[in-house]
Design an enzyme around this catalytic site. Structure first.
Site, PDB file in Angstrom:
ATOM      1  N   SER A 143       0.838  -1.245  -0.049  1.00 54.58           N
ATOM      2  CA  SER A 143      -0.041  -0.048   0.018  1.00 54.58           C
ATOM      3  C   SER A 143       0.917   1.225  -0.024  1.00 54.58           C
ATOM      4  O   SER A 143       2.043   1.316   0.738  1.00 54.58           O
ATOM      5  CB  SER A 143      -0.790  -0.129   1.229  1.00 54.58           C
ATOM      6  OG  SER A 143      -1.541   1.125   1.351  1.00 54.58           O
ATOM      7  N   TYR A 168      -2.263  -1.087  10.696  1.00 53.38           N
ATOM      8  CA  TYR A 168      -2.568  -1.627   9.369  1.00 53.38           C
ATOM      9  C   TYR A 168      -1.370  -1.438   8.477  1.00 53.38           C
ATOM     10  O   TYR A 168      -0.697  -2.326   7.852  1.00 53.38           O
ATOM     11  CB  TYR A 168      -3.768  -1.166   8.898  1.00 53.38           C
ATOM     12  CG  TYR A 168      -3.858  -1.197   7.358  1.00 53.38           C
ATOM     13  CD1 TYR A 168      -4.385  -2.465   6.575  1.00 53.38           C
ATOM     14  CD2 TYR A 168      -3.617  -0.236   6.295  1.00 53.38           C
ATOM     15  CE1 TYR A 168      -3.982  -2.841   5.139  1.00 53.38           C
ATOM     16  CE2 TYR A 168      -3.913  -0.295   5.135  1.00 53.38           C
ATOM     17  CZ  TYR A 168      -3.822  -1.590   4.380  1.00 53.38           C
ATOM     18  OH  TYR A 168      -3.797  -1.659   3.045  1.00 53.38           O
ATOM     19  N   LYS A 172       2.015  -3.897   6.594  1.00 49.34           N
ATOM     20  CA  LYS A 172       2.368  -3.623   5.467  1.00 49.34           C
ATOM     21  C   LYS A 172       3.906  -3.241   5.040  1.00 49.34           C
ATOM     22  O   LYS A 172       4.548  -4.066   4.392  1.00 49.34           O
ATOM     23  CB  LYS A 172       1.398  -2.695   4.370  1.00 49.34           C
ATOM     24  CG  LYS A 172       0.065  -2.966   3.999  1.00 49.34           C
ATOM     25  CD  LYS A 172      -0.240  -4.216   3.362  1.00 49.34           C
ATOM     26  CE  LYS A 172      -1.596  -4.455   3.199  1.00 49.34           C
ATOM     27  NZ  LYS A 172      -1.939  -5.824   2.659  1.00 49.34           N
TER      28      LYS A 172
END
Lengths: 358, 358
Positions: A143, A168, A172
């Protein structure tokens, strides 16, 4: 173990035969569009693993109806390696596209340990099982959030990574780092990290699209839910950014363009590419107010909105440099903002309550 | 399950009774010195969990002989939560000191997935089991390596973290980030991250000390092994750093000072401290050549050495700002370089092959 496969024997294909590609999270928003694009390509046979935690089997039925092909599907929880091993025993995979994972930013702040446990756990399980079965080609769903607050724009792949504002995003980043380290010692592995900007839109059929649980955390599904009458008004978080209209600017990309970027990246894995990162975006930025206007135009509905304070961790502007993906993957997003909004609206209109209507 | 405990009932102690402190990795180099310091303190009863992967039960016998106290010990592999749960069922822990983990930088480069799997896995398991049992005080064994290449010196705790040059260091950084995120939502947790500089030395008795497997990766055990005749010559990696003699400068700290820093930090956990990081170092830097001279002085042996190229990832100079630990923990390292070398040598001389002599 459920299977819709029509491939009686998944092993031992020849050079000119299609290659089996594992798609983890293949029933999700991105995954379903990736699977559909793979089904259009004679070179690949996608095999879906998904625990259906945030997706619906109906999505896979629709993919099968759209493509006219069966989609082998295994409802495996990747936290348990043995389920994954069973799938690897059935198919002689050429590569894996790892899209499975928890992805709600807000939930990750509330329950960080869950995000670290699950996202890192399933990535490690996948890599270990791939190693056991001699599969060394991996596309990872990363991302743009790994860039943190941009030091410069447009964001190219050499921009520093790691200053993520939520768990989150950190998962990644951590997984990117793990895969880079793996690539340093596993010389026969080829890994591509795909850094998504803001995927919106839906397949042009309106049969598959984004179906978030509960209140959408992302702008587009929120706007289309307002347009379809499911929600009263949209919220504009932050009106005092140093941007052309004061609202946040993002690089929205049509999910079908994004999915085609995955197919392009699969070809990269056939080269000796080591571990490489690519931005998947359009290189253009659109403000929240511009997006509201575009959805109003596409839907013919007025979208009421309220102006709110900035959300913590949000940045004013993000958009990417697309040069590396264009040059090395021979891929470029082509769908316009109007197309994105038209397709998002088409999906929402046809499926006002998502897959649950089916 | 092995147990040396003389605490028949580990549950339900009163305010003035000693508190049970879990020490994971308590049979290791740092762990054994921490356990010994805790045993001297009437406030604490250390309970050791260690899988003995890189440590020896003999170490615990010696701690018992030195202290005159039994040390409850459980040979638990923390990769399996149930073993950990059994220990938490036996003792009403007040807090945990998490020292267990893989720590060989070179091995972490060769096998990064092992480091991510084990170090992150056991940290998550510990935190989850602590949560299940309502234990919310945690000291975590971090490292100065989280700072990466220093942007300025001395390194204070506000220096940016994350640009680690190897997987071992990244696991320390990732776990720090996970614990910071946890602390944001678990308001009743108190967490201290202890960033070790370069621990050397041994307990003054010479009964416990550093006993590395195979070829020592760190300078001090290598030098004492040369001094004791186990190795032919030392290697000086890098002679062209911008330092006073061209060799690398590090902040070496006596392991007993370091262990006492843990006891000081345990008191901090009794306050509502949230998640805080502290450097544990002396604030002084010593070069490789200065260290060789100091070990020669302590041992009375000539230490031959060869000059080599820099090792990848090494930096020229690192030393810490000790202000925060001094102010907030009321702790300061007091042992001199000569003392560190004398104690390292005393341990090596008395135990030329480590615990395996016993």
């Amino acid at each position: 173990m459920a299977s819709l496969t029509n491939h009686v024997n998944g092993r031992g294909h020849e050079e000119d035969e299609p290659k089996f590609v594992l798609v983890t999270g293949g029933a999700g928003y991105i995954g379903s569009h990736v699977v559909l694009e793979l089904l259009k390509d004679y070179r690949y046979v996608p095999v879906v693993v998904d625990n259906l935690d945030n997706s619906h089997p109906e999505c896979l039925h629709r993919i099968e109806a759209l493509s006219g092909k069966k989609v082998p599907f295994y409802p495996v929880d990747m936290m348990y390696k043995d389920g994954l091993r069973e799938v690897f025993k059935k198919y002689n995979f050429s590569s894996a596209i790892h899209l499975a994972g928890l992805k709600a930013v807000g939930e990750s702040v509330e329950n960080p340990m869950k995000y670290y446990r699950v996202n890192i756990g399933i990535a490690l399980n996948l890599v270990e099982v791939m190693k056991e079965f001699g599969v060394g080609k991996l596309l990872f769903s990363s991302s743009a959030t790994v860039y943190g607050t941009p030091k410069y724009l447009p964001l190219d792949e050499n921009h520093e990574t790691g200053a993520c504002s939520n768990p989150y995003g950190k998962t990644k980043f951590f997984i990117e780092e793990m895969l880079k380290d793996l690539s340093q010692v596993e010389n026969d592995w080829n890994i591509v990290l795909l850094r998504y900007f803001n995927p919106i839109g839906a397949h042009e059929s309106g049969e598959i699209g984004e179906d978030p649980n509960g209140i959408p955390a992302n702008l587009m599904p929120f706007l289309t839910q307002v347009a379809v009458g499911k929600r009263k008004e949209a919220k504009v978080f932050g009106t005092d950014y140093a941007t052309r209209d004061g609202t946040g600017l993002r690089d929205y990309i049509h999910v079908v363009d994004l999915a085609q970027g995955h197919v392009a990246a699969l070809a990269k894995l056939e080269e000796k590419c080591g571990c490489r990162a690519y931005n998947l975006g359009t290189g253009k930025s659109v403000s929240v107010l511009e997006m509201i206007a575009a959805v109003e135009k596409a839907s013919g509905k007025k979208i009421p909105y309220v102006l709110c304070h900035r959300r913590e961790g949000d940045v004013g502007e993000m958009y990417c440099d697309t040069t590396k993906a264009e040059t090395e993957l021979k891929w470029k997003a082509t769908r316009s903002l109007d197309q994105m909004c038209a397709d998002s609206w088409n999906w929402q209109r046809k499926n006002p309550t998502g897959y649950k209507t089916a």
